[in-house]
Design an enzyme around this catalytic site. Structure first.
Site, mmCIF file in Angstrom:
data_model
loop_
_atom_site.group_PDB
_atom_site.id
_atom_site.type_symbol
_atom_site.label_atom_id
_atom_site.label_comp_id
_atom_site.label_asym_id
_atom_site.label_seq_id
_atom_site.Cartn_x
_atom_site.Cartn_y
_atom_site.Cartn_z
ATOM 1 N N PRO A 28 0.817 -1.226 0.000
ATOM 2 C CA PRO A 28 0.000 0.000 0.000
ATOM 3 C C PRO A 28 0.847 1.271 0.000
ATOM 4 O O PRO A 28 0.356 2.346 -0.280
ATOM 5 C CB PRO A 28 -0.812 -0.118 1.298
ATOM 6 C CG PRO A 28 -0.809 -1.565 1.634
ATOM 7 C CD PRO A 28 0.528 -2.080 1.157
ATOM 8 N N GLU A 35 2.769 -9.052 7.975
ATOM 9 C CA GLU A 35 2.729 -7.578 8.010
ATOM 10 C C GLU A 35 3.701 -6.976 6.995
ATOM 11 O O GLU A 35 3.875 -5.764 6.937
ATOM 12 C CB GLU A 35 3.088 -7.091 9.420
ATOM 13 C CG GLU A 35 2.167 -7.624 10.512
ATOM 14 C CD GLU A 35 0.691 -7.419 10.170
ATOM 15 O OE1 GLU A 35 -0.057 -8.416 10.177
ATOM 16 O OE2 GLU A 35 0.298 -6.276 9.872
ATOM 17 N N ARG A 90 -1.770 -7.408 -20.896
ATOM 18 C CA ARG A 90 -2.612 -6.946 -22.003
ATOM 19 C C ARG A 90 -1.902 -5.894 -22.857
ATOM 20 O O ARG A 90 -2.309 -5.584 -23.960
ATOM 21 C CB ARG A 90 -3.919 -6.384 -21.456
ATOM 22 C CG ARG A 90 -4.772 -7.415 -20.713
ATOM 23 C CD ARG A 90 -5.934 -6.752 -19.972
ATOM 24 N NE ARG A 90 -6.866 -6.145 -20.896
ATOM 25 C CZ ARG A 90 -7.886 -6.809 -21.461
ATOM 26 N NH1 ARG A 90 -8.045 -8.103 -21.210
ATOM 27 N NH2 ARG A 90 -8.720 -6.203 -22.282
ATOM 28 N N ASP A 94 -10.455 -0.143 -25.286
ATOM 29 C CA ASP A 94 -10.526 0.116 -23.851
ATOM 30 C C ASP A 94 -10.402 1.611 -23.579
ATOM 31 O O ASP A 94 -9.395 2.219 -23.926
ATOM 32 C CB ASP A 94 -9.393 -0.619 -23.119
ATOM 33 C CG ASP A 94 -9.833 -1.993 -22.668
ATOM 34 O OD1 ASP A 94 -10.976 -2.351 -22.980
ATOM 35 O OD2 ASP A 94 -9.046 -2.695 -22.046
HETATM 36 C C1 LIG Z 1 -0.660 -3.611 -3.044
HETATM 37 C C2 LIG Z 1 -0.403 -4.485 -1.987
HETATM 38 C C3 LIG Z 1 -1.301 -4.520 -0.940
HETATM 39 C C4 LIG Z 1 -1.061 -5.421 0.200
HETATM 40 C C5 LIG Z 1 -0.030 -6.332 0.309
HETATM 41 N N1 LIG Z 1 -0.191 -6.941 1.508
HETATM 42 C C6 LIG Z 1 -1.284 -6.419 2.122
HETATM 43 N N2 LIG Z 1 -1.834 -5.489 1.317
HETATM 44 C C7 LIG Z 1 -2.426 -3.712 -0.944
HETATM 45 C C8 LIG Z 1 -2.625 -2.865 -2.011
HETATM 46 N N3 LIG Z 1 -1.754 -2.826 -3.042
#
Ligand SMILES: c1cc(-c2cnc[nH]2)ccn1
Length: 249
Positions: A92, A119, A157, A172
């Site tokens: 994230p 984590e 793609r 698209d």
């Molecule tokens: C990429 C990875 C993640 C993520 C990896 N591990 C837990 N959430 C969430 C959003 N984008």
């Protein structure tokens, strides 16, 4: 395109290696996925792959030696396949993936994609071994495998030859920075709701203009931010103005 995947759950990736557009790309050799599982580099009896965080607190991190063991073998695999890959970690905290990002990633000389669990991973591994962090959105998931598959699907793609004429990428809307237009198929009437007449007209130019107008209008209504960073040509401006006038009426 060659993609190495470091994951504790390689079997999850059958969702993209055995089905659909990406499955066919793998069959045709346009997309090559190779997997390395940190558990295969565990040396203890329990094949441990997680470890406790310094500073305490809930949750675990991926064990450093097993993760780096898998990563080292993935690098060796890339090299023996003649590639110099970018090493990507899904988190994230990463750069938000969009169509432009997928297009960019598809031009790389291979990728190694690290799917974290627990984590996450030790920050020193991020700094030493990871080239880029990428995110698919602002939410926390149970692991990096689904984000990795989303990224691989989107970039596959963009690989030349993956999409045949029957696929839609050239149409698209995201490919040209707009939301997609509405689509219709049989039957002509559903619960009294008819297919727009223009789509039954056989007039391809009218149909093209209708679809562009709908894409522009939808983008204006639902994602005005996408229009802010875009210059409309004369036709697009005219069609969007028509849509806005009709919407206000
Ligand atoms: C990429 C990875 C993640 C993520 C990896 N591990 C837990 N959430 C969430 C959003 N984008």
């Amino acid at each position: 395109m060659w993609i190495g995947v470091v994951s504790l759950f390689p079997e999850m990736f059958e969702a993209i290696t055995r089905h659909g557009v990406t499955g066919r790309a793998v069959e045709r050799g346009l997309l090559e996925l190779a997997f390395w599982n940190p558990r295969d580099y565990a040396t203890d009896r329990h094949r441990t792959v997680d470890d406790r965080p310094y500073g305490g607190g809930p949750g675990m991190l991926m064990k450093v030696d097993t993760l780096r063991g898998a990563l080292a073998e993935a690098r060796a695999g890339a090299e023996s396949a003649g590639h110099r890959p970018s090493v990507i970690y899904l988190s994230p905290q990463g750069r938000r993936l969009d169509q432009a990002g997928a297009r960019e990633l598809a031009t790389r000389d291979g990728l190694i994609v690290v799917a974290g669990r627990y984590e996450g991973i030790d920050e020193r591994v991020v700094e030493a071994d990871i080239d880029e962090e990428w995110s698919i959105g602002d939410y926390v998931l149970s692991g990096g495998e689904l984000p990795a598959m989303v990224m691989i699907d989107a970039l596959a793609r963009e690989v030349p030859g993956v999409l045949g004429h029957s696929d839609s990428a050239s149409e698209d809307s995201f490919a040209d920075g707009l939301l997609d237009c509405p689509h219709y198929t049989r039957p002509e009437v559903i619960d009294g709701h008819r297919v727009p007449d223009v789509l039954l007209s056989g007039n391809h130019e009218l149909i093209r203009r209708w679809r562009l107008k709908q894409s522009l209008g939808r983008t204006w209504l639902r994602r005005p931010d996408m229009l802010e960073s875009r210059t409309l040509d004369r036709e697009q401006r005219k069609l969007l103005d028509e849509f806005i006038d009709e919407h206000a009426a």
